[in-house]
Structures are given as C-alpha cells and as structure tokens.
Design an enzyme around this catalytic site. Structure first.
Site, PDB file in Angstrom:
ATOM      1  N   THR A   1       7.307   0.261   1.503  1.00 13.55           N
ATOM      2  CA  THR A   1       7.034  -0.002   2.767  1.00 13.55           C
ATOM      3  C   THR A   1       5.787   0.529   4.750  1.00 13.55           C
ATOM      4  O   THR A   1       5.761   0.709   5.272  1.00 13.55           O
ATOM      5  CB  THR A   1       7.572   2.218   3.424  1.00 13.55           C
ATOM      6  N   SER A   2       5.000   0.172   3.485  1.00 17.11           N
ATOM      7  CA  SER A   2       3.638  -0.284   4.111  1.00 17.11           C
ATOM      8  C   SER A   2       2.475  -1.702   3.123  1.00 17.11           C
ATOM      9  O   SER A   2       2.516  -1.314   2.106  1.00 17.11           O
ATOM     10  CB  SER A   2       2.989   0.656   4.475  1.00 17.11           C
ATOM     11  N   SER A   3       2.428  -2.592   4.274  1.00 12.56           N
ATOM     12  CA  SER A   3       1.788  -3.375   2.713  1.00 12.56           C
ATOM     13  C   SER A   3       0.538  -4.198   4.333  1.00 12.56           C
ATOM     14  O   SER A   3       0.716  -3.999   5.365  1.00 12.56           O
ATOM     15  CB  SER A   3       2.671  -4.949   2.598  1.00 12.56           C
TER      16      SER A   3
ATOM     17  N   THR B   1       0.732  -1.290   0.100  1.00 11.96           N
ATOM     18  CA  THR B   1      -0.061   0.351  -0.098  1.00 11.96           C
ATOM     19  C   THR B   1       0.729   1.675   0.021  1.00 11.96           C
ATOM     20  O   THR B   1       0.594   2.283  -0.906  1.00 11.96           O
ATOM     21  CB  THR B   1      -1.110  -0.369   1.065  1.00 11.96           C
ATOM     22  N   GLN B   2       1.921   0.945   0.262  1.00 13.14           N
ATOM     23  CA  GLN B   2       2.763   2.243   0.179  1.00 13.14           C
ATOM     24  C   GLN B   2       4.415   1.572  -0.391  1.00 13.14           C
ATOM     25  O   GLN B   2       4.945   1.188   0.409  1.00 13.14           O
ATOM     26  CB  GLN B   2       3.059   3.103   1.583  1.00 13.14           C
TER      27      GLN B   2
END
Length: 374
Positions: free
Chosen positions: A92-94, A72-73
């Site tokens: 960096t985000s998931s 997501t990021q």
C-alpha cells in the site's frame, strides 16, 4: 558513510540519460525517504520486514540505492511496526524504483518553469526529486494515508524541501493551487478523475499509470485541450499499486464447471499477453480472473456473471458461463477485434476523455472503442 551513499547515488544515476535528472538523482538522498525499515517479498512467506538495525550499514545502503521498488507499507501496516511476515496481499506504499520514477518524469516533461501536482506523495522521494529540479514552490503533492503523509513531510523537511503538502483523497486533486501545467500520478487509476482534467490548464498534461481489475496496466499521457477534452496515447506498460478507491474488490471463490456450455477456438492464453489482457479488460471492465492450473476463470464482481475456459481437445476449449450476461463471449469479441488488427501492442491504443465519457480506442479515435467504467 556519507561518502558511500554519495558513491551509490552516483552509480544509480549513471544509467539516466538526461543530465538534469542524473544530477538530481545524485543529489537527493533516498535513504531519508526509505527510512529504516522495508518489506521484502518472499514467495512462501509473503511480505517479510527487513530492518536497518539488523543489517550491516553497507548492505542497507546497497539495498536503498538498488534500482528496485522498496515497499514501506503493506495492508496499512508500516514496515517498522511489522513483527512477522504478512500474507500475500497488495502493498500500500512504497518508494518506486528510481529509474521508473525518472522515466515517468521524462514522459511527463517535468522541467523548469512548470507547476506540478503529484497524486500520491508516498515516501516523498519523487516529490523531493521534483523539488530539487523545479524548486519547492512549484510542487504540490497529496497523499491519502495520514501516517504515510506525515512521514513524507518529516523526510522532506529533513532534506530541506518545502512543497505544498496535502493529506486527502488525491482523486479530487487540489483545487486551491490549480491550475497546473502538469499532473503526475504515482498510483494507478481505472479512469481519469474529472477534477484532474479541470485542474490542468489548456495545453497541460496528465501522466498517470492506469490499472484495471483484470490486471492490465499502461501509462497514460493526456494533453488537455482548450475545450477541456483530454486525449492520450499509451507510451509504455507500467504497473503501480492502485489508488485505494480504484482497487479491485475481494474476489470470493466461485463455482467452476457450471452454467451454459459452449466451445471456443479462441485461446484463453491470450490473456497472458500484456496487451491481450488489456483488451480483455476493456471488454469486461468489472471482471477479475484467476488461473487454476490450465483453466481460466473470469468473474464479474458487480453482476455475478462468470465464465471458465478449460482445454477440451486439440480443436479448442470448453466454456462454462452463467449469470446475467455471457462473460467469455464479451472477452472473445474484444480479442477478435485485436487479432483482426494484427495483435498490436499498447502503443496502438489511445484514450479520449470528453463530455463525461472516457473511451479507449484502437488505431484512431474513429476506430473500435470501449467505454471505461463510470
């Protein structure tokens, strides 16, 4: 459409052995936490944004309920803000693949009656799973990224869960709700933060991915003793994105084929083995590596030590080394210990955290050991 989502949740949960976690997976709507935009990796273009608005609803839900990680990021850019592919950098985000999330919860023995601190809220999906199983009052979760934290809070509230949410550096834990029965990390660390150990009650556990700068990854499961010492085995090999302060620094281009020349019969391809890579990382914890065709290049980003190993002839490889210490020699010594032990996998290793020192050992705490970087 809700019927289709429920059907897909049931299919996703069908392969979970634990009836408690299977029921939890069937109940928590992952689509609330994934949102409407994700990144998908394309080998040639990097991270490509995929938007729910550009897909059939059935196809979007099939993606959401696939057993895969949904990013997501990337490099601090949320998927909904991306207007073009982003070059190959760390995500960096998931939302981690659900089967791995459940497996970690099982290893951590997250169950009724325990109080949990989660390091890395991320999308909030794993937070929601724990809230559903334990009750929201039993769960505290901390997230480093303010935007990610806010989105997770909105999703959790929408789903009806009210854990204690904190925005800040998870490496410091959350003192005000300590002590915890369990700490579980959803990002990888190089070393176990001292404050995590202090925030777990005696007999409690810390379960977290660990990842070094060479790329060797394991899952650590530490039990904290009455004296504050923590000991761990490595039950599995897992790979999670690193906690941002523990991520490897950028690796600049380095000189190849210069320095002292020597010969080795130690095959550098041992670093292609998951455990071989772990051992090399223990021997040279500040190093990073790249393969350039058949040549292995190692570079210590803190000291400037460098080594490259390339095929010479049928009898071995030629080694070039320069800098304050002989980097390949250090790696070779570690690999020799592992080979002498019969090339065991990661389950033969353990970790002891005590007296301000962290040591990974092979076979037993009295066996060969390597200090983790302070």
């Amino acid at each position: 459409m809700n019927g289709l989502a429920a059907k897909l949740r049931h299919e996703l949960a069908a392969f979970i052995n634990s009836p408690h976690w299977r029921a939890t997976l069937e109940a928590v709507p992952r689509e609330l936490f994934v949102g409407d935009d994700v990144f998908q990796h394309d080998g040639s273009r990097g991270w490509v944004p995929a938007h729910r608005s550009e897909m059939r609803r059935e196809d979007w839900l099939a993606l959401v309920y696939s057993d895969q990680s949904l990013v997501t990021q990337v490099a601090g850019v949320m998927a909904e803000d991306a207007t073009a592919p982003i070059a190959n950098v760390w995500s960096t985000s998931s939302s981690t693949l659900p089967s791995l999330v459940v497996r970690m919860l099982e290893v951590a023995r997250i169950g009724e009656g325990v109080k949990v601190l989660e390091i890395g809220t991320g999308t909030g999906y794993s937070t929601a799973l724990m809230c559903h199983r334990l009750g929201s009052d039993a769960v505290t979760s901390i997230e480093y990224d303010p935007e990610v934290a806010q989105r997770a809070k909105i999703a959790l509230t929408k789903a009806g869960y009210t854990p204690a949410l904190v925005q800040g550096d998870g490496l410091g834990g959350v003192d005000r709700h300590a002590p915890y029965h369990r700490i579980i990390g959803t990002c990888a660390v190089r070393t176990i933060p001292d404050r995590w150990v202090r925030q777990v009650r005696p007999g409690g556990t810390i379960t977290t991915p660990m990842l070094g700068w060479l790329g060797g990854g394991v899952l650590a499961h530490l039990r904290v003793g009455e004296d504050g010492t923590a000991t761990s085995g490595f039950p599995e090999v897992v790979y999670f994105m690193p906690a941002r302060p523990h991520a490897a620094p950028p690796l600049d281009m380095v000189k190849m084929g210069v320095g002292e020349v020597s010969h080795t019969t130690m095959d550098p391809a041992l670093l292609c083995d998951q455990t071989g890579l772990l051992v090399a990382q223990l021997a040279a914890p500040q190093a990073q590596h790249v393969w350039i065709e058949k040549t292995l290049a190692l570079h210590d980003v803190t000291s400037g030590a460098h080594a490259d190993v390339q095929p010479a002839d049928s009898t071995g490889w030629v080694v070039h080394q320069y800098g304050p210490y002989r980097l390949w020699d250090a790696v070779e010594r570690g690999l020799a210990v592992w080979l002498e032990a019969g090339k065991p996998d990661q389950s033969a290793f353990g970790l002891t955290v005590a007296g301000g020192e962290q040591r990974v050992w092979l076979g037993s705490p009295d066996g060969p050991a390597w200090r983790l970087p302070g």
